[in-house]
Design a protein around this motif. Structure first.
Motif: not given
Length: 708
Positions: A28, A32, A81, A84-85, A178-179, A182, A357, A359, A675
């Motif tokens: 992960i 990122f 990851a 999730r993105v 990025r925050h 999500f 999760q 992230d 993002w």
């Protein structure tokens, strides 16, 4: 040598479950940290390779099989990851918007500056197609407005400013873009105009009823317990921190007691542990039940149910959900007849959180929660080898509390220092004086208050809570008032914290002398942290603020404005002061709205406003010109105007050992990711050679520099 390696691997049997979340986390984290988004072809190829690794693990010698499985888990972490993105994708506003905003309130909170913020969904923006409209927007409300009359579910209308989520305040800093991705947060902004209710909330839904109950409990608690203690009680019972004063929050942070305010693992553990004990020992008092019923499992089910209700009542924040997962894993272990507090249980909780999760891995909440839990399990597991029965019972309880606070504080200290750039020097004392009271008085009193509420007697429990919380607030205020209560550290480079984490985990998970490898990695990480250097000159992505590192500390180009960015720079330097104080330092030459900085002979000019930019002739002897306006003039130097800064983000300028000027951008560090794709193509790195003739030749060949 092969036999020795095989024997060393076989000696680790029984500990491999602990490496599963570590391998997932490596995958992960690697995903990122990439600067280019891997496409589906790359991910599919990696999936095939991971499957091949699992097949190979079935045919190689047993001792070496875990190595192939570990590599497959690393690849799986990257795939999780990526998934999730992809599933979190939502429209992002790509320009500055001013106009009408309509949306439904989904949350009401307060910012660090104490401004009320409204999170909206079902957003409607003027003259914007639905498929381009952000799924969620967050609006800060300025001025005196009756926000207390609004509730989640209300549809509101207002006129406000919106802009895309901001990038890092400096290259390599916290990536809010990025925050926000999500959170499916496509725009942030503010309003100074009245906020009007268009439609009232539909109170028939479960979410609306839970929120109404949450707010009703919060108001009743604050009415029964006046002052900051009541706001504190409301925060730990319902998650509503809107009543907390800024001074109280500063005291709690300075004394390292802020974790008592957020509903996290401590609160969930204390609550479920108390319920578990009450139910189990209560049933044990009934002989017929105690002999025939599985009282321990019944207590675990009761604790799970109460924890779930607490999760729903508190608003279901990410940290609370993570805390409930950790507690649930341990209670399920009880239901299955297994030991609850083991590294295996911690590993299972980490696996669930990372799968659900991924992230969360890069946030301080996940890191500090699992660091504290892992350290406590390891430490108290080691203490089982010592016979403490000779000590008085009361001394064993006191020793347990002191050790718990010390171990958890030491385990979380490097993560708190890396993320928040501060160390609470008297945090251990404050926690020893406060945490036991939270466990033996405050949380049981909260449960008692809820149980007595139907009979109109909840004031008994609230009265006991009042006593405990006032003591905690007194400890926070006293400790924070001491000289040197808070220390500050420089923000480490991006690779230091992962290296430190891996070293600590290796020291815990490896059996035998091999754990010394982990200790060596920890020492290496500490040395790299100590060698961390900060950028000589920082430039905000707005083009309105510069910060030059000097003998007295970083000097800022203006005493007000861009306060959030200025605060982050100074905190990351490990020397936070007021912005006005930093602006009063010597080091920059300021002439009206033009600021000049000298970097080893290189001249950087920052120009604010249209008038000052129009008056600028050429580059006025500067090598780099920064402007907070769009500059259409051809200039014989490198120009970062507002249009270019929207693509590059914040800047960091340094002089290389050979005299070249290096310009690093935030977008260059984060790379081209989903993002920040709206910012345009990934900017090329800029290096200005100290030889002016060579520099001019490079400028002719490098169109990206836009030099004339």
């Amino acid at each position: 040598m092969r036999a020795r390696i095989q024997d060393a691997l076989l000696a680790q049997r029984g500990r491999f479950i602990g490496w599963v979340p570590v391998c997932l986390a490596i995958g992960i984290g690697t995903y990122f940290s990439l600067r280019v988004e891997p496409d589906l072809v790359v991910m599919a190829s990696l999936a095939v390779f991971a499957a091949a690794l699992l097949i190979v693990s079935r045919v190689v010698p047993t001792a070496f099989a875990p190595l192939f499985v570990a590599l497959a888990l690393v690849i799986a972490g990257g795939g999780i990851a990526k998934l999730r993105v992809t599933t979190a994708e939502a429209p992002i506003l790509t320009f500055r918007y001013y106009g009408a905003i309509e949306g439904r309130i989904v949350n009401i909170e307060r910012s660090a500056s104490d401004a009320v913020r409204l999170m909206l969904d079902r957003v409607v923006l003027e003259r914007m197609a639905p498929d381009r409209t952000p799924r969620h927007v967050r609006v800060s409300v300025h001025g005196a407005q009756p926000i207390a009359t609004f509730t989640p579910g209300d549809v509101i209308i207002l006129t406000g400013h919106l802009s895309p989520p901001a990038g890092p305040a400096e290259p390599g800093g916290f990536d809010f873009q990025r925050h926000a991705w999500f959170m499916e947060l496509g725009a942030v902004g503010y309003t100074r105009t009245p906020v009007l209710r268009l439609l009232a909330a539909d109170n028939t839904t479960l979410a609306a009823r839970l929120f109404a109950l949450r707010m009703a409990v919060s108001r009743a608690v604050q009415a029964a317990i006046p002052g900051e203690a009541g706001a504190f009680a409301a925060a730990i019972m319902t998650g509503d921190r809107s009543g907390m004063g800024q001074e109280t929050l500063r005291d709690l942070r300075t004394s390292n007691l802020a974790h008592l305010l957020a509903i996290s693992g401590l609160h969930m553990g204390l609550l479920t542990g108390f319920i578990f004990a009450v139910v189990r020992y209560g049933l044990a008092l009934i002989p017929g039940v105690a002999l025939r019923w599985p009282t321990k499992k019944i207590a675990a089910i009761g604790a799970l149910a109460v924890g779930a209700f607490y999760l729903a009542l508190s608003g279901g924040s990410v940290s609370t959900e993570r805390a409930y997962i950790m507690v649930a894993v341990m209670l399920v272990a009880v239901l299955l007849g297994r030991r609850a507090l083991t590294l295996r249980a911690v590993a299972m909780a980490a696996i669930i959180v990372l799968l659900w999760q991924p992230d969360a891995l890069i946030g301080p909440g996940f890191q500090m929660s699992f660091a504290a839990t892992t350290a406590l399990v390891v430490a108290f597991g080691a203490l089982r080898r010592f016979d403490l029965r000779g000590l008085p019972r009361w001394s064993r309880a006191v020793l347990s509390v002191i050790l718990s606070s010390f171990i958890a504080g030491v385990a979380t200290a490097p993560f708190a220092a890396a993320h928040f750039n501060q160390i609470a020097h008297y945090g251990l004392i404050a926690n020893v004086l406060s945490v036991p009271l939270m466990g033996v008085l405050v949380m049981p009193a909260a449960v008692l208050a809820v149980c007595l509420a139907p009979f109109g007697l909840w004031w008994i429990g609230l009265g006991l809570m009042d006593i405990g919380l006032r003591w905690i607030l007194l400890v926070a205020a006293t400790v924070s008032a001491q000289d040197g209560a808070l220390g500050h550290v420089v923000a480490p480079d991006w690779y230091v914290l992962p290296l430190l984490s891996f070293g600590l985990l290796a020291w815990v998970l490896i059996a035998g002398r091999g754990r010394l490898i982990g200790l060596a990695i920890v020492i290496l990480a500490a040395g790299l942290w100590h060698q961390t250097t900060r950028a000589t000159l920082l430039v905000a992505d707005s083009g309105s603020l510069m910060g030059l590192s000097g003998a007295e500390g970083r000097v800022l180009s203006k005493p007000t404005g861009n306060g959030f960015v200025a605060g982050i720079w100074l905190e990351n330097d490990g020397a936070p002061v007021e912005q006005a104080q930093a602006a009063a330092r010597a080091g920059l030459v300021i002439d009206g709205r033009v600021t000049r900085a000298d970097l080893g002979g290189w001249q950087v000019l920052q120009v604010s406003g249209k008038t000052a930019l129009a008056a600028l002739r050429g580059c006025d002897g500067a090598d780099v010109v920064i402007s907070n306006q769009i500059d259409a003039t051809a200039r014989p130097c490198v120009v970062y105007d507002l249009a270019r800064l929207r693509n590059t983000g914040a800047l960091a300028l340094d002089v290389a050992p050979n005299g070249d000027l290096l310009i690093e951008t935030a977008h260059q560090i984060t790379g081209q990711r989903p993002w920040n794709s709206w910012q345009g193509p990934w900017p090329a790195p800029v290096r200005l050679a100290h030889d002016h003739q060579k520099r001019a030749a490079e400028a002719t060949l490098t169109g990206d520099l836009e030099m004339r």
